[in-house]
Write an enzyme that holds these catalytic residues in place. Structure first.
Site, PDB file in Angstrom:
ATOM      1  N   ASP A 164       0.868  -1.218  -0.152  1.00 32.93           N
ATOM      2  CA  ASP A 164      -0.048   0.175  -0.095  1.00 32.93           C
ATOM      3  C   ASP A 164       0.871   1.365  -0.097  1.00 32.93           C
ATOM      4  OD1 ASP A 164       1.053  -0.699   2.479  1.00 32.93           O
ATOM      5  OD2 ASP A 164      -0.714   0.307   3.584  1.00 32.93           O
TER       6      ASP A 164
ATOM      7  N   HIS B 261      10.212  -0.754   8.288  1.00 34.55           N
ATOM      8  CA  HIS B 261       9.408  -1.873   8.493  1.00 34.55           C
ATOM      9  C   HIS B 261       9.502  -2.837   7.351  1.00 34.55           C
ATOM     10  CE1 HIS B 261       7.702   0.298  11.921  1.00 34.55           C
ATOM     11  NE2 HIS B 261       7.616   1.266  11.497  1.00 34.55           N
TER      12      HIS B 261
END
Length: 319
Positions: free
Chosen positions: A9, A241
């Protein structure tokens, strides 16, 4: 070669992870599937097509889910304070990109690609797990045909980042995450236990951009406001991340792991919490029984991981 579908995303740290996957010599990037999360799915798909164009990535981009697996869930506002209003740190991105998306919805792209490459595809999912859950729901047999699933999400022995107990990707669609964690395929969970201690400084990224030319300069430019956001947690740097999940695919030896059944809390004040029942621990009968044992990352060699991200992006890693 690792055949990978990247479910994402974009997203700032998603962009770095995409460039890593594209440039790693042992990764065959079969496709990018988009999902809502850091922004609407229209925006994340536009961003994926923009990065495909700017970085000359040959694989298709398929547009994915725009609502949660359980559509009755209420959508929360987009995290514009983290990724900017356009999802890419508010750098200048055209409203539309002159590249077509794959005509299939993401879940169908996943099903078709897995069936065309049985036992060979790794799904790397770094956003909400909605597309993976939809693929499983529409074709449960793919669980036995996927090589493995590596996700960025969750937290086990550290606090969450959107609530005291929940990480953003899981909290954004807990039902999808629980469906994915409890399915009969191998899931590796790369969560905040390892990603929140793996950071890249602004100066390290600037040095990368200097060495890497315009493509890496673009990555540095779109990361600046993200680094600003992280000043409460990181000294002039950002947590990488999503790239950590990508590193696991090629260098699992840089991680410490435990194994056990994983469940996701759906509802209540602990909505989105990920809980592992470690293998070998005895408890009275409960909701973790007779479920697949998954792999949970609990430790990481952070600096070697960051250095590998840099070296791959700069083209220093050979076959």
């Amino acid at each position: 070669m690792h055949k990978v579908i990247y479910d994402t995303d974009p997203g700032v740290d998603d962009a770095m992870a995409l460039l890593f996957l594209h440039r790693h010599p042992n990764i065959d990037l079969l496709g990018v599937t988009t999902v809502f999360g850091n922004a609407s799915v229209d925006t994340t798909t536009r961003n994926a097509l923009f990065l495909k164009r700017e970085w000359n990535i040959p694989c298709p981009v398929a547009r994915g889910a725009s609502v949660t697996f359980d559509p009755s869930r209420h959508e929360r506002p987009w995290p514009t304070m983290v990724h900017g209003h356009n999802g890419l740190g508010d750098i200048d991105v055209p409203d539309t990109i002159d590249l077509p998306a794959d005509p299939r919805p993401a879940y169908q792209f996943i099903i078709d690609t897995v069936r065309a490459n049985p036992g060979e595809v790794t799904l790397v999912a770094v956003g909400r797990m909605t597309n993976l859950a939809l693929a499983l729901k529409h074709d449960p047999e793919i669980a036995s045909l996927v090589k493995d699933v590596v996700i960025m999400g969750g937290n086990f022995y550290v606090p969450g980042n959107v609530t005291p107990v929940a990480e953003a990707n899981i909290h954004g669609d807990p039902e999808a995450a629980d469906f994915v964690m409890t399915a009969a395929w191998k899931v590796v969970v790369v969560g905040l236990d390892v990603t929140s201690i793996t950071t890249m400084s602004r100066s390290y990224l600037a040095d990368m951009a200097k060495a890497g030319g315009p493509s890496v300069q673009l990555l540095a430019d779109l990361s600046q406001s993200y680094i600003d956001f992280y000043k409460h947690a990181v000294e002039d740097g950002m947590m990488v991340h999503d790239s950590c999940a990508c590193v696991y695919v090629v260098a699992p030896e840089l991680f410490d792991t435990i194994e056990g059944a994983v469940r996701v809390v759906c509802g209540g004040i602990a909505d989105g919490q990920t809980i592992v029942k470690p293998d070998g621990r005895r408890f009275p009968p409960g909701d973790w029984d007779n479920l697949p044992s998954q792999i949970v990352c609990t430790g990481i060699r952070s600096q070697p991981v960051v250095d590998l991200i840099r070296d791959v992006i700069l083209g220093k890693v050979k076959h």
